[in-house]
Design a protein around this motif. Structure first.
Motif, PDB file in Angstrom:
ATOM      1  N   ALA A  29       0.835  -0.948   0.130  1.00 21.64           N
ATOM      2  CA  ALA A  29      -0.014   0.037  -0.024  1.00 21.64           C
ATOM      3  C   ALA A  29       0.817   1.361  -0.128  1.00 21.64           C
ATOM      4  CB  ALA A  29      -0.952  -0.085   1.240  1.00 21.64           C
ATOM      5  N   THR A  70      -5.044   2.238  -3.344  1.00 21.25           N
ATOM      6  CA  THR A  70      -5.848   1.240  -3.966  1.00 21.25           C
ATOM      7  C   THR A  70      -5.540   0.977  -5.386  1.00 21.25           C
ATOM      8  OG1 THR A  70      -7.929   0.323  -4.546  1.00 21.25           O
ATOM      9  CG2 THR A  70      -7.810   2.691  -4.627  1.00 21.25           C
ATOM     10  N   ARG A 255      -6.449  -3.863  -3.116  1.00 13.17           N
ATOM     11  CA  ARG A 255      -5.215  -3.679  -2.336  1.00 13.17           C
ATOM     12  C   ARG A 255      -3.700  -3.807  -3.114  1.00 13.17           C
ATOM     13  NH1 ARG A 255      -4.534  -2.328   3.013  1.00 13.17           N
ATOM     14  NH2 ARG A 255      -6.627  -1.646   2.699  1.00 13.17           N
TER      15      ARG A 255
END
Length: 533
Positions: A29, A70, A255
């Motif tokens: 992320a 994302t 993710r």
């Protein structure tokens, strides 16, 4: 920021906060991280990648997944939410296929018995049987109608069959006479009093009636089971269920870690929330499966359908030929007898199906991580252990489900209807175990003996079959005190012709009054009646 203008202690706090926040980011992320894996998986599912980011972007637009960095656009999230619902419904369909396959099987035991009887009678009686085969065909037509759910009285069907048969046999053993139709009608009316076939009709009625009642109840039970499974599995996931499905199956894809499977306990909570109403079927479903199994046991043993249908040919042959009772080889129907045994084996794992369904789905490695892999799975937010407890089964237990919000105050109307259907069919199956057909509870078919006489022996052993079967003591009958049968509409198109040129055919009883005394004057009936007593 010009750090020279920030006090030293405040700068330390900001740096610590930033470090803490960065520590909460899941693996992968980070702004600018490649979304190649996500784009590839998304494309493999048949979706275009026009709206798919090349690198991770801020996730403030997400409504279902965590609003972190994302690889999913808003359109991708909506598309994957619908895909998660389709995956869920497909999993239910695949796991219920075993039930539908079992409930859809047809057990055509009647067809096998009719074929066996035709072969036996054709070989034994030749042309005499083939010329009058429609008498037996009509019997099996009516038996098949009853088995298929028709409003048919087995007692009346068998009584009419024996009445027709006595006319044929009466002409067969008296070939030197030409009998009028009225006289044959007279023979038929008094057949029950004279008992030319002895106790064979009663024995056959007991065997056939209780076996066919059980077989019919089993057939109807299987059909009801099929319908209930179809109704229970044709569901639509509500918005809360879809939210849970999306979060566990496709938020890892958004993710950027598409290979990460949801934790096993997370999967169970989502499934139990989505299948809360189906789990409430469990108690009545288990009672239904138990009743099916018990009726199957009866059909495999004392209510053996194959022996009952097969004994038709044996008992009819005994009545015609005055042979001692013998057992037709069971080997002719061993391909048929295994059907009930196979059904029993398939029924065993059906108990608890609805409460086990979440576990069945989550035990699939494509749906969730292995239960032993608790630290390297998707917990709904990131990679790591899933901490909440797994909820119980059923609607009420979902009050504290952390993944799917369920309104426990609004039971599903369709599920309540299915519960009632299960209770009704289970009750019918339980009555069938004692030889009672609930469709005929107000007629003699529903009497305590399952269609037999009051006080008739009705134990669990096949009459004359098995070492524990006691002899039947037939009550004395007085022909003079037993009323004759009501007049039956006869088949006036039938004629029995047997004149082979030997001797002269004489007209018999053309001017006689139809009475018991006139019939007793015929040596045939006196002899046959004495032979069978």
């Amino acid at each position: 920021m010009d750090t020279s203008l920030v006090p030293r202690h405040r700068l330390l706090v900001l740096l610590c906060t930033a470090a803490a926040l960065s520590g909460t980011r899941s693996p992968g992320a980070a702004a600018g991280r490649s979304c190649a894996d996500t784009r590839q998986v998304y494309a493999e599912k048949g979706y275009g990648t026009d709206t798919a980011p090349l690198t991770q972007i801020s996730g403030e637009h997400l409504r279902l997944c965590p609003q972190d960095y994302t690889c999913c656009s808003s359109q991708m999230e909506e598309t994957l939410a619908l895909q998660s619902e389709r995956d869920f419904l497909r999993a239910i369909e695949e796991n219920s296929q075993f039930l539908l396959t079992t409930f859809t099987q047809r057990h055509q035991l009647i067809d096998l018995s009719e074929k066996s009887m035709n072969q036996m009678f054709t070989k034994t009686y030749g042309r005499l049987f083939t010329q009058n085969a429609h008498v037996f065909q009509e019997l099996f037509v009516e038996l098949r109608r009853y088995y298929s759910g028709g409003s048919v009285s087995l007692t009346e069907v068998l009584s009419d069959f024996w009445s027709r048969l006595v006319e044929r046999v009466f002409s067969l053993v008296n070939p030197q006479y030409q009998f009028s139709e009225d006289y044959l009608e007279c023979v038929s009316k008094h057949a029950e009093q004279l008992q030319p076939f002895g106790d064979v009709p009663r024995k056959l009625r007991v065997q056939v009636t209780r076996a066919f009642i059980a077989a019919r109840a089993l057939s109807q039970g299987l059909a009801t089971g099929r319908d209930i499974v179809n109704k229970a599995t044709k569901l639509t996931a509500d918005s809360e269920c879809v939210r849970g499905l999306m979060r566990q199956w496709y938020c890892p894809l958004c993710r950027g870690v598409p290979s990460l499977r949801p934790c096993h306990s997370l999967c169970l909570n989502v499934m139990k929330g989505c299948l809360a109403n189906q789990a409430d079927l469990d108690t009545e479903w288990n009672n239904f499966i138990d009743a099916l199994y018990q009726v199957s046991e009866k059909l495999e043993g004392p209510f053996n359908m194959e022996l009952a249908a097969d004994s038709i040919s044996v008992k009819v042959s005994e009545a015609i030929m005055h042979m001692q009772e013998n057992s037709l080889s069971h080997n002719q129907l061993l391909s048929a007898s295994t059907q009930v045994t196979e059904l029993k084996e398939r029924l065993r794992p059906m108990r608890g199906f609805w409460v086990s369904l979440p576990h069945t789905i989550c035990n699939d490695g494509k749906m969730a991580a292995d239960v032993t892999n608790e630290d390297r799975c998707w917990n709904g937010q990131t990679r790591g252990r899933y901490l909440p407890d797994v909820t119980g089964d059923g609607l009420v237990s979902q009050i504290n489900n952390p993944e799917v919000e369920v309104d426990i105050a609004r039971p599903d109307v369709r599920t309540r209807q299915l519960i009632m259907e299960l209770r009704v069919v289970t009750n019918k199956l339980k009555h069938a175990q004692s030889g009672q057909d609930m469709d005929f509870m107000d007629s003699e078919e529903g009497s305590g003996s399952g269609g037999g006489d009051q006080g008739e022996r009705y134990n669990d052993d096949w009459p004359g079959y098995g070492p524990q079967s006691p002899p039947y003591n037939k009550p004395p009958r007085n022909p003079a005190t037993n009323p004759a049968k009501p007049t039956r509409v006869r088949d006036r198109n039938w004629k029995w012709n047997r004149n082979n040129g030997q001797g002269r055919v004489r007209s018999a009883a053309s001017g006689h009054t139809c009475s018991l005394a006139s019939l007793l004057s015929f040596p045939f009936l006196v002899t046959v009646a004495l032979l069978w007593r």
